[in-house]
Design an enzyme around this catalytic site. Structure first.
Site, PDB file in Angstrom:
ATOM      1  N   THR A 135      27.301   9.018  81.728  1.00 50.21           N
ATOM      2  CA  THR A 135      26.054   7.223  82.557  1.00 50.21           C
ATOM      3  C   THR A 135      27.877   6.566  82.939  1.00 50.21           C
ATOM      4  O   THR A 135      28.313   5.420  82.708  1.00 50.21           O
ATOM      5  CB  THR A 135      25.792   6.945  80.815  1.00 50.21           C
TER       6      THR A 135
ATOM      7  N   LYS B 292      18.707   6.792  83.770  1.00 51.67           N
ATOM      8  CA  LYS B 292      19.117   6.562  82.375  1.00 51.67           C
ATOM      9  C   LYS B 292      19.193   5.513  82.086  1.00 51.67           C
ATOM     10  O   LYS B 292      19.775   4.517  80.031  1.00 51.67           O
ATOM     11  CB  LYS B 292      20.629   7.327  82.453  1.00 51.67           C
TER      12      LYS B 292
ATOM     13  N   LYS C 126      29.172  -0.474  76.836  1.00 50.57           N
ATOM     14  CA  LYS C 126      28.940   0.196  78.618  1.00 50.57           C
ATOM     15  C   LYS C 126      28.092   0.410  79.064  1.00 50.57           C
ATOM     16  O   LYS C 126      27.770  -0.255  80.621  1.00 50.57           O
ATOM     17  CB  LYS C 126      30.189   0.802  78.226  1.00 50.57           C
TER      18      LYS C 126
END
Length: 288
Positions: free
Chosen positions: A98, A173, A241
């Site tokens: 990701t 995502k 993150k």
């Protein structure tokens, strides 16, 4: 092209299972990880250890990366020892980390200059999905590269969707992570409410886990919250993150994300308290 030699970089909580499924499907799997010990089980099963990213790239038809942060993606892709400098023309590289959508677009462009296909293909489903080969895989890049990679994707996931051009896998995502972020707050509040009301939370889940409130987070992470199980299927630090990437992307589009803002602030609080390596369900401690 028949792709039999698959290189896999990044053997963390999810990467080990994902590489294992590819190996079990009959592909020749080459592996590299910063910590070599994490590759031992796969090597015992028949995978081939490579001493460097460059060696792995040079000997693989398809290279898959599943690392931690965008900076890690850049490190393994770019430079004299990186994937793009050492892969043969006609190779395919699939980043399943990701990461930043803008970086995914850049790597696709860099790949084109070297006649190397690049897909961004982040996943959802956590350690459970990785172990069960039931991941959702969101793919950005050319249709031809997507269809080339499909036999490999099918060893790891069951919901595999081509989302369009390079970067779109990562944007998808981000949409996934935004939906999860607020949901995790709701799950924590719901279970905390049940406990404060004197209910048996596990019995409550039997009712609400089958109704309109049902979600993957409620049914898979709710029980872990109740049991005090903080073992990571997905690290808090990695979720922070991801939310940071989503917040930055949303800001660049002039979009407000109050739910994401709140979730990120709460998870940063957990990380500041030293819980970065706990599973995302540990957020419950802020509510209990």
């Amino acid at each position: 092209m028949t792709d039999k030699n698959i290189g896999f970089i990044g053997l963390g909580v999810m990467g080990q299972s994902m590489a294992g499924h590819i190996l079990a499907a009959g592909f020749n799997v080459r592996v590299y990880n910063r910590t070599k010990q994490k590759a031992d089980a796969l090597v015992d099963q028949g995978a081939v250890w490579c001493d460097s990213v460059a060696d792995l790239a040079a000997s693989s038809d398809v290279i898959i990366t599943m690392v931690g942060y965008p900076a890690d993606v850049e490190e393994v892709f770019i430079g004299p020892d990186g994937i793009l400098e050492n892969s043969a023309a006609g190779s395919l590289v699939i980043d399943m980390t990701t990461s930043d959508p803008a970086l995914a677009e850049k790597l696709w462009q860099d790949g084109r200059q070297n006649d190397i296909g690049v897909l961004d293909a982040p996943v959802s489903g956590g350690d459970i999905g990785a172990r069960n080969a039931s991941l959702s895989i969101m793919v950005g890049g050319s249709p031809d590269d997507f269809h080339r990679a499909l036999p490999i994707f099918k060893t790891m996931g069951t919901n595999i969707v081509h989302q369009g051009k390079a970067g779109n896998g990562q944007h998808t995502k981000m949409a996934n992570q935004i939906a999860i972020a607020s949901t995790m707050i709701s799950v924590c509040e719901s279970i905390s409410y049940a406990k404060r009301a004197g209910l048996d939370p596990e019995t409550v889940l039997k009712s609400i886990g089958k109704g309109a409130a049902a979600s993957w987070s409620l049914n898979n992470l709710g029980p872990k919250m109740i049991q005090g199980d903080d073992a990571p299927g997905f690290f808090i630090r990695h979720f922070v993150k991801d939310m940071g990437i989503a917040l930055s992307a949303a800001e660049s589009m002039g979009m407000k994300t109050p739910g994401l803002d709140l979730a990120c602030s709460l998870y940063k609080q957990m990380e500041d308290q030293g819980a970065g390596l706990k599973g995302t369900q540990a957020l419950f401690h802020l509510f209990s």
